[in-house]
Design an enzyme around this catalytic site. Structure first.
Site, PDB file in Angstrom:
ATOM      1  N   GLU A   1       0.814  -1.222   0.000  1.00  0.00           N
ATOM      2  CA  GLU A   1       0.000   0.000   0.000  1.00  0.00           C
ATOM      3  C   GLU A   1       0.846   1.271   0.000  1.00  0.00           C
ATOM      4  O   GLU A   1       0.461   2.265  -0.613  1.00  0.00           O
ATOM      5  CB  GLU A   1      -0.975  -0.012   1.182  1.00  0.00           C
ATOM      6  CG  GLU A   1      -2.137  -0.998   1.005  1.00  0.00           C
ATOM      7  CD  GLU A   1      -1.748  -2.456   1.232  1.00  0.00           C
ATOM      8  OE1 GLU A   1      -0.630  -2.712   1.727  1.00  0.00           O
ATOM      9  OE2 GLU A   1      -2.556  -3.359   0.912  1.00  0.00           O
TER      10      GLU A   1
ATOM     11  N   HIS B   1     -10.951  -6.739   8.610  1.00  0.00           N
ATOM     12  CA  HIS B   1     -11.536  -6.307   7.337  1.00  0.00           C
ATOM     13  C   HIS B   1     -12.717  -5.364   7.564  1.00  0.00           C
ATOM     14  O   HIS B   1     -13.535  -5.182   6.674  1.00  0.00           O
ATOM     15  CB  HIS B   1     -12.053  -7.509   6.527  1.00  0.00           C
ATOM     16  CG  HIS B   1     -10.997  -8.313   5.856  1.00  0.00           C
ATOM     17  ND1 HIS B   1     -10.085  -9.077   6.542  1.00  0.00           N
ATOM     18  CD2 HIS B   1     -10.687  -8.485   4.540  1.00  0.00           C
ATOM     19  CE1 HIS B   1      -9.282  -9.693   5.686  1.00  0.00           C
ATOM     20  NE2 HIS B   1      -9.631  -9.346   4.463  1.00  0.00           N
TER      21      HIS B   1
END
Lengths: 336, 373
Positions: free
Chosen positions: A60, A129
């Site tokens: 990321e 998540h």
């Protein structure tokens, strides 16, 4: 016209933006071939090719950092972070660089990029998540942070975010990605690229999601539909008409809409999924107390997630604000 | 892999190699001028810090070859991404030296920053290695636009421990971007020596993990730095992707003006490397070749001194920036309402007319680097 979910509306916006401006590129993990794990970017690879729709390596900081470099060279990257929690390795790039590029270049080179983050719980996802990290970004000067709730808003706000020269953190409530459909026109909602600054309007205004004058409930994203349900229940059970304000923009906040709702109703509740301490609810509550205390009949109450790690899904309903919890919070404000 | 490219000798035991193809006598003298300008800036900045006229400063004394040599290999359209160790690199690309000094003076806004697009020089990166992905993204964008622009980024040996180094290397390799990763291995990250930073014998060998060609060069040798960078840029422009250059040298001075190397290393070690420092070495090389006379050397030095002195004067003529600059250019799309409130609040607050740097430390290492002047 066609009936679209939020996922389809976002997909339409990305098609429209890429069609309009070839500087727009999409980067992310699994965004090209599979169209993203939520399929928001489906079909874009076929339409615009692999130079503009890129499956990146899994890193990321690398994705966001590269996107910043692209923006410096004049492209308009739209980055997908696969799930909320996965943004944390890229946090440094957002805070130190994306948010400060305009400031560090005399305003000449803002990091014009959009970082899309599917966020929040309620979809029975695996551990790590389901976070709601929006307050972390709201606290970083130089960023805009937005969160649509309806398919039309999602489409309009995505187009505006891409137009906006500043870095925009685009929070996508995954719980309502496919929760409902509404008519979303194939026509552009506003003219793109004509420099009229329309994006500022679209990205800074709250909307009234339900009219009412007895209680202001201020919320955004995944808790908006639940809040509307709670408002309906309040209307049935005790004849109270709650005004539901959907913030849409988390930074900057639409202070006028917030204060106006609180002043008119005299009572206010704030609802969000993120943990309570130093969350958006604290900010909204502070604004109301600072600006409208004489209009208040009761202190502002918060119904939020707790200050705990987001639980595994067997317990997520215990964590998440529910219609029951929102109604209970509303009753507390009403009965003060 | 441990072989080190070296072109300029030391005038004693180490022999000179020939001037690399592609460099005229004029180029060599110009490169020397660049070295001297960087050196002069650095020495002046240290002195200014010691005199309390700028804030804490990160020096690069001895690393001028890694900067001037590499930059000289770049096309004017190529972008460079400096760390704080290359803080003044912009002055070789038209950034006013006064702007860089103003940044160290604690001035932001229009005084301490520049427009990167005007000079193809990114803002100085302060955190470690986080500018590397930007260099990759920029060259990647050029590739998408079918333009031949390449990017070069400098970083130190310590930076290779950061995740951003590895992510950037991998992205560049996978996307085949025209990026030169220029690592200045001066063997020290403040007090951390290279053997505590990594278990590999070299930095160059890290390239293999990403299928990135790597080369080790003498980091005190501007021509070796130039040649390695030139070849790396050619590979990049040919579509063959990124390269890693390890410029092996030694940090001859402190990390910064607040650092005292005597606390953690034997300073006689620096003395053993001193004869390789690039400015004197390049001058010796040019004189051995008969390209530069002592008079020309003197005039280049005098010119640099004059130019930096003028920059100091310019920097010191800048008035303390107004409080309104806090709120300027944070957003390119306009000012959020909170800024108006902030400014209104500040307007009622008394403010000192001038905020000065704290001045030199009084600790054990005070004044050490100032002696380079």
């Amino acid at each position: 016209m066609s009936q679209r979910t939020m996922v389809e509306a976002l997909n339409l916006a990305l098609h429209q933006a890429m069609e309009h401006d070839d500087r727009v590129v999409l980067l992310g993990e699994d965004v090209a071939k599979t169209g993203g794990v939520f399929r928001v970017t489906a079909g874009l690879l076929d339409r615009f090719g692999e130079e503009r729709v890129v499956d990146t390596p899994l890193a990321e900081a690398g994705i966001i950092g590269s996107a910043i470099g692209m923006a410096v060279y004049g492209l308009l990257p739209v980055v997908e972070i696969q799930f909320d929690v996965f943004v944390y390795p890229g946090f440094e790039q957002i805070v130190t660089h994306a948010a400060r590029y305009a400031w560090r270049t005399k305003g000449e080179v803002p990091a014009s990029l959009v970082i899309r983050i599917p966020f929040g719980g309620g979809v029975r996802a695996p551990e790590l998540h389901s976070d709601s990290p929006e307050a972390l970004f709201v606290h970083v000067p130089g960023l805009k942070v937005v969160c649509p709730t309806t398919p039309n808003d999602a489409r309009d706000m995505m187009l505006a975010a891409i137009e906006d020269p500043d870095p925009v953190i685009f929070m996508e409530p995954k719980r309502i990605y496919r929760a409902g459909r509404e008519e979303v026109s194939d026509e552009l909602p506003f003219a793109l690229g004509n420099g009229d600054g329309r994006y500022n309007e679209v990205l800074s205004k709250a909307r009234v999601a339900r009219e009412g004058d007895d209680l202001a409930i201020i919320t955004y994203g995944p808790t908006v539909p639940l809040t509307i349900q709670a408002a309906e229940r309040l209307a049935q059970e005790r004849g109270v008409q709650a005004r539901v304000v959907d913030l849409r923009s988390l930074y900057p906040l639409d202070v006028d809409a917030i204060v106006e709702a609180a002043s008119t109703c005299g009572r206010a509740l704030v609802v969000h999924e993120a943990p309570r301490t130093a969350g958006l609810g604290a900010e909204v509550s502070a604004l109301i107390h600072e600006r409208a205390i004489l209009d208040l009949e009761a202190p502002v109450i918060r119904v939020t997630g707790y200050d705990v790690p987001f639980p595994q899904f067997a317990n997520e309903d215990d964590y998440l604000p529910s219609v029951d919890r929102i109604t209970a919070g509303a009753n507390k404000v009403l009965d003060f | 892999m441990s072989e080190i490219l070296r072109i300029i000798g030391d005038g004693k035991e180490i022999p000179d190699a020939g001037v690399p193809d592609g460099l005229s006598d004029k180029d060599l003298v110009e490169m020397y001028r660049w070295l001297v300008l960087l050196r002069t800036f650095d020495e002046r900045a240290v002195a200014l810090q010691r005199q309390g006229r700028i804030g804490t400063y990160a020096l690069y004394w001895g690393e001028e070859a890694t900067q001037a040599g590499a930059l000289y290999a770049c096309a004017a359209t190529d972008w460079v991404f400096p760390s704080y160790r290359q803080n003044s690199i912009g002055i070789l690309r038209g950034v006013p030296a006064a702007t860089v000094l103003a940044w160290w003076r604690g001035f932001g806004g229009v005084h301490g920053f520049w427009n990167p697009r005007e000079h193809r020089v990114a803002p100085i990166c302060v955190p470690i290695a986080t500018h590397l992905p930007h260099a990759v993204g920029l060259a990647w964008a050029a590739k998408i636009k079918h333009e031949s622009t390449a990017s070069l980024t400098w970083f130190g040996d310590g930076a290779t421990s950061e995740g951003d180094f590895h992510e950037a290397m991998n992205f560049a390799a996978v996307m085949k971007t025209a990026t030169v990763f220029f690592c200045v291995n001066n063997q020290w990250a403040i007090s951390t020596p290279i053997h505590k930073q990594m278990a590999t014998a070299t930095i160059a060998e890290k390239g293999a993990a990403y299928a990135i060609p790597a080369i080790r060069v003498d980091g005190f040798d501007p021509l070796a730095c130039w040649k390695a960078t030139k070849e790396a840029l050619e590979r990049g422009r040919a579509g063959d992707g990124p390269s890693l250059v390890e410029a092996y040298c030694y940090r001859l001075k402190a990390h910064g003006t607040a650092d005292d190397p005597r606390l953690y290393r034997d300073e006689s070690e620096a003395g053993r490397w001193m004869h390789l420092e690039p400015v004197g070495r390049m001058a010796g090389f040019l004189k051995r070749l008969g390209i530069m006379t002592a008079e020309e050397e003197e005039s280049i030095r005098a010119e640099a001194k004059e130019s930096i002195a003028a920059a100091v004067k310019e920097m010191e003529s800048i008035e303390q920036p107004g409080r309104e600059i806090l709120f300027e250019h944070v957003y390119a799309s306009g000012r959020p309402w909170t800024f108006d409130e902030g400014l209104a609040e500040l307007e009622g607050v008394e403010r000192p007319p001038e905020v000065k740097p704290l001045g030199p430390p009084t600790g054990a290492g005070a004044g050490e680097e100032g002696k380079t002047q």
